[in-house]
Motif scaffolding. Structure first.
Motif, short mmCIF file in Angstrom:
data_model
loop_
_atom_site.label_atom_id
_atom_site.label_comp_id
_atom_site.label_asym_id
_atom_site.label_seq_id
_atom_site.Cartn_x
_atom_site.Cartn_y
_atom_site.Cartn_z
N PHE A 1 -1.11 4.55 15.31
CA PHE A 1 -0.06 4.34 16.31
C PHE A 1 0.72 3.06 16.00
O PHE A 1 0.23 2.19 15.27
N MET A 2 1.93 2.96 16.58
CA MET A 2 2.69 1.71 16.49
C MET A 2 1.78 0.55 16.87
O MET A 2 1.04 0.65 17.84
N GLY A 3 1.83 -0.53 16.09
CA GLY A 3 1.04 -1.71 16.44
C GLY A 3 -0.40 -1.65 16.00
O GLY A 3 -1.19 -2.55 16.32
N LYS B 1 -0.75 -1.18 10.43
CA LYS B 1 -0.62 -0.49 9.14
C LYS B 1 0.09 -1.37 8.08
O LYS B 1 -0.35 -1.43 6.94
N ASP C 1 8.83 2.96 6.72
CA ASP C 1 9.86 2.39 7.61
C ASP C 1 10.82 1.51 6.81
O ASP C 1 12.03 1.58 6.96
N PHE D 1 18.04 5.56 15.53
CA PHE D 1 17.68 6.34 16.73
C PHE D 1 18.88 6.46 17.67
O PHE D 1 19.16 7.53 18.22
N PHE E 1 16.10 10.58 12.02
CA PHE E 1 15.13 9.58 11.53
C PHE E 1 13.93 10.28 10.89
O PHE E 1 13.45 9.89 9.82
N ARG E 2 13.44 11.34 11.55
CA ARG E 2 12.28 12.09 10.99
C ARG E 2 12.62 12.70 9.64
O ARG E 2 11.76 12.78 8.75
N GLU F 1 12.36 10.00 7.12
CA GLU F 1 10.94 9.68 6.82
C GLU F 1 10.38 10.68 5.81
O GLU F 1 9.69 10.28 4.85
N THR G 1 2.77 4.01 6.87
CA THR G 1 3.70 5.01 7.42
C THR G 1 4.11 4.60 8.84
O THR G 1 3.44 3.78 9.47
N GLY G 2 5.18 5.20 9.34
CA GLY G 2 5.56 4.98 10.74
C GLY G 2 4.61 5.77 11.63
O GLY G 2 4.08 6.81 11.22
N GLY H 1 5.09 7.79 13.86
CA GLY H 1 5.48 9.17 14.17
C GLY H 1 5.47 10.09 12.95
O GLY H 1 5.96 11.22 13.02
N LEU I 1 10.66 4.13 20.62
CA LEU I 1 9.77 4.98 21.41
C LEU I 1 8.80 4.17 22.26
O LEU I 1 8.07 4.74 23.07
N ARG J 1 -0.63 11.65 19.72
CA ARG J 1 -0.63 11.16 18.35
C ARG J 1 -2.06 10.94 17.85
O ARG J 1 -2.38 11.25 16.71
C1 S3P Z 1 7.71 5.20 15.37
C2 S3P Z 1 7.01 4.13 14.84
C3 S3P Z 1 7.65 3.04 14.10
C4 S3P Z 1 8.96 3.53 13.46
C5 S3P Z 1 9.83 4.16 14.50
C6 S3P Z 1 9.18 5.38 15.16
C7 S3P Z 1 6.98 6.23 16.14
O1 S3P Z 1 6.79 2.55 13.08
O2 S3P Z 1 8.69 4.45 12.43
O3 S3P Z 1 10.17 3.19 15.46
O4 S3P Z 1 7.53 7.31 16.36
O5 S3P Z 1 5.81 5.97 16.52
P1 S3P Z 1 5.47 1.66 13.37
O6 S3P Z 1 4.34 2.61 13.60
O7 S3P Z 1 5.30 0.86 12.12
O8 S3P Z 1 5.77 0.83 14.56
#
Ligand code: S3P
Length: 163
Positions: free
Chosen positions: A9-11, A14, A33, A47, A55-56, A59, A75-76, A78, A117, A132
């Motif tokens: 997940f974000m944060g 990674k 990213d 976005f 954006f996807r 990626e 990876t991001g 998402g 997001l 997720r």
């Molecule tokens: C996203 C996470 C972000 C980045 C974008 C979308 C997501 O990366 O790819 O803002 O959908 O969870 P991080 O996981 O590095 O924050």
């Protein structure tokens, strides 16, 4: 070595952990990213102006460019939203999940304006997190719990798995 993809997940750390693994082991490093930013500009603007779907697509384009050997890739969060990405990562490498609790993520991210997001209602963030996390768990070859661990400890666990 087969390419290693870090998912979570974000944060979840990674990028921090990927860069540290790169510094300690000398394995080449990429961040999907950052690859998108380098080519198409900052993520919040993508976005806003082009939408999440575009954006996807960016990626996925980046994933297709990454060699299948001798890279560690952050990876991001998402990346798991597209089935196509599951196939690309599974076929080309190994997947490590950095598993971080929702409380820990909330503490780390606060109100981060660079992550589109994350600017949702709390209940929506939690739903996204649960959805997720199920995807990450299903995809991963190896999972590392990260709460209360330093990046050094996490990298040591990763290197043990990879050796
Ligand atoms: C996203 C996470 C972000 C980045 C974008 C979308 C997501 O990366 O790819 O803002 O959908 O969870 P991080 O996981 O590095 O924050």
């Amino acid at each position: 070595m087969r390419t290693v993809y870090l998912i979570g997940f974000m944060g979840s750390g990674k990028s921090t952990v990927g860069e540290l693994l790169h510094r300690k082991s000398g394995i080449s490093y990429l961040d999907t990213d950052q690859m998108v930013v380098d080519q198409y500009g900052d993520i919040a603007s993508i976005f806003e102006k082009e939408g999440e779907t575009q954006f996807r697509a960016y990626e996925t384009e980046m994933l297709t460019r990454i060699p299948d050997k001798n890279y560690v890739v952050s990876t991001g969060g998402g990346i798991v939203e597209r089935e196509e990405n599951h196939t690309l990562m599974k076929q080309n490498g190994m997947i490590i999940h950095l598993d971080t609790s929702f409380d820990e993520i909330t503490g780390r991210l606060g109100e981060d304006p660079t992550r589109p997001l994350w600017g949702q209602y709390d209940s929506d963030k939690y739903k996204l997190y649960i959805h997720r996390r199920n995807c990450y768990t299903t995809l991963a070859d190896f999972t590392i719990m990260t709460d209360q661990k330093t990046p050094e400890t996490i990298v040591t666990e990763m290197m043990a798995f990879l050796s």
